[in-house]
Scaffold this motif. Structure first.
Motif, PDB file in Angstrom:
ATOM      1  N   ALA A  22       0.675  -1.383   0.067  1.00  0.00           N
ATOM      2  CA  ALA A  22       0.028   0.124   0.058  1.00  0.00           C
ATOM      3  C   ALA A  22       0.839   1.207  -0.090  1.00  0.00           C
ATOM      4  CB  ALA A  22      -0.963  -0.032   1.314  1.00  0.00           C
ATOM      5  N   ALA A  23       1.803   1.321   0.956  1.00  0.00           N
ATOM      6  CA  ALA A  23       2.882   2.246   0.875  1.00  0.00           C
ATOM      7  C   ALA A  23       3.453   2.516  -0.662  1.00  0.00           C
ATOM      8  CB  ALA A  23       3.886   1.953   1.833  1.00  0.00           C
ATOM      9  N   SER A  24       4.025   1.601  -1.360  1.00  0.00           N
ATOM     10  CA  SER A  24       4.411   1.669  -2.835  1.00  0.00           C
ATOM     11  C   SER A  24       3.265   2.289  -3.920  1.00  0.00           C
ATOM     12  CB  SER A  24       4.604   0.176  -3.185  1.00  0.00           C
ATOM     13  OG  SER A  24       5.709  -0.420  -2.379  1.00  0.00           O
ATOM     14  N   GLY A  25       2.054   2.118  -3.285  1.00  0.00           N
ATOM     15  CA  GLY A  25       1.047   2.748  -4.004  1.00  0.00           C
ATOM     16  C   GLY A  25       1.030   4.167  -4.263  1.00  0.00           C
ATOM     17  N   PHE A  26       1.490   4.766  -2.915  1.00  0.00           N
ATOM     18  CA  PHE A  26       1.562   6.170  -2.768  1.00  0.00           C
ATOM     19  C   PHE A  26       2.916   6.948  -3.260  1.00  0.00           C
ATOM     20  CE2 PHE A  26      -1.398   5.146   0.856  1.00  0.00           C
ATOM     21  CZ  PHE A  26      -2.106   6.024   0.672  1.00  0.00           C
ATOM     22  N   ARG A  27       3.846   6.218  -2.968  1.00  0.00           N
ATOM     23  CA  ARG A  27       5.268   6.508  -3.508  1.00  0.00           C
ATOM     24  C   ARG A  27       6.055   5.269  -3.865  1.00  0.00           C
ATOM     25  NH1 ARG A  27       3.567  10.569  -4.759  1.00  0.00           N
ATOM     26  NH2 ARG A  27       4.341  12.725  -4.062  1.00  0.00           N
ATOM     27  N   VAL A  28       6.787   5.300  -4.910  1.00  0.00           N
ATOM     28  CA  VAL A  28       7.250   3.874  -5.237  1.00  0.00           C
ATOM     29  C   VAL A  28       8.678   3.556  -4.364  1.00  0.00           C
ATOM     30  CG1 VAL A  28       8.692   2.752  -6.929  1.00  0.00           C
ATOM     31  CG2 VAL A  28       6.579   4.047  -7.646  1.00  0.00           C
TER      32      VAL A  28
END
Length: 202
Positions: A22-28
């Motif tokens: 989910a965090a990767s969905g905000f920033r890679v």
């Protein structure tokens, strides 16, 4: 008491993986940098197959990439260019971070689960915020994009921290986010189609 819960390690790994995805969905790159830093400092363990994440070269590379990515989203036009590649990149990052939590499952189930759960979560959230940025551009002329960018960076940092410090909370938040993006996205799509059909009817 939790020691008696069946498959607890796998459940915790799933919550950690979903939170990081989910965090990767905000920033890679920010979640990858957070994981790299935490494993490099020996705050969290890292499996043998993913030791490269805890290496100094990865730490430096993801750190620089994180700074560049965050700053780039404050530059008009560049933020839209990044949106065009953010979904596939987020999918890859989410899959890798999710897979890092299931190294003992075996290659096929590990990566199949990573692509479905990790990649799917990251792609959904990334798509949702790309759509939000497009709506912001259409309604504010791009003036609201910096607010969206700041929210994305904050979301990535918070979710990455929760995934490692409070994985159950992170997993629940990730599931709520995905459901919210899907529901909100469907409503926007219906509204868009309805507005598009009105001029044709008149």
């Amino acid at each position: 008491m939790l020691d008696n819960v069946p498959y607890l390690p796998y459940l915790l790994s799933a919550f950690i993986g979903i939170g990081l995805a989910a965090a990767s969905g905000f920033r890679v790159f920010l979640p990858m940098f957070a994981v790299s830093l935490a494993s490099y400092m020996h705050w969290i363990p890292m499996s043998e197959n993913f030791e490269w994440l805890s290496g100094l070269p990865t730490l430096i590379t993801t750190g620089i990439a994180t700074i560049v990515e965050i700053l780039a989203y404050y530059i008009p036009f560049i933020d839209h260019l990044l949106d065009t590649i953010s979904v596939p990149m987020a999918t890859i990052a989410g899959s890798v971070l999710f897979a890092s939590q299931f190294a003992d499952l075996g290659t096929f189930p590990q990566w199949a689960l990573a692509l479905i759960a990790g990649g799917g979560t990251a792609a959904t959230i990334s798509s949702g915020f790309a759509g939000l940025r497009a709506a912001s551009t259409a309604t504010t002329g791009g003036l609201g994009n910096s607010v969206v960018g700041t929210a994305e960076t904050a979301g990535a940092g918070i979710m990455a921290f929760l995934a490692m410090a409070a994985p159950i909370i992170a997993g629940i938040c990730a599931i709520v986010l995905v459901i919210g993006v899907i529901v909100f996205g469907r409503r926007l799509w219906r509204k868009f189609r309805k507005n598009k059909e009105l001029p044709q009817q008149t």
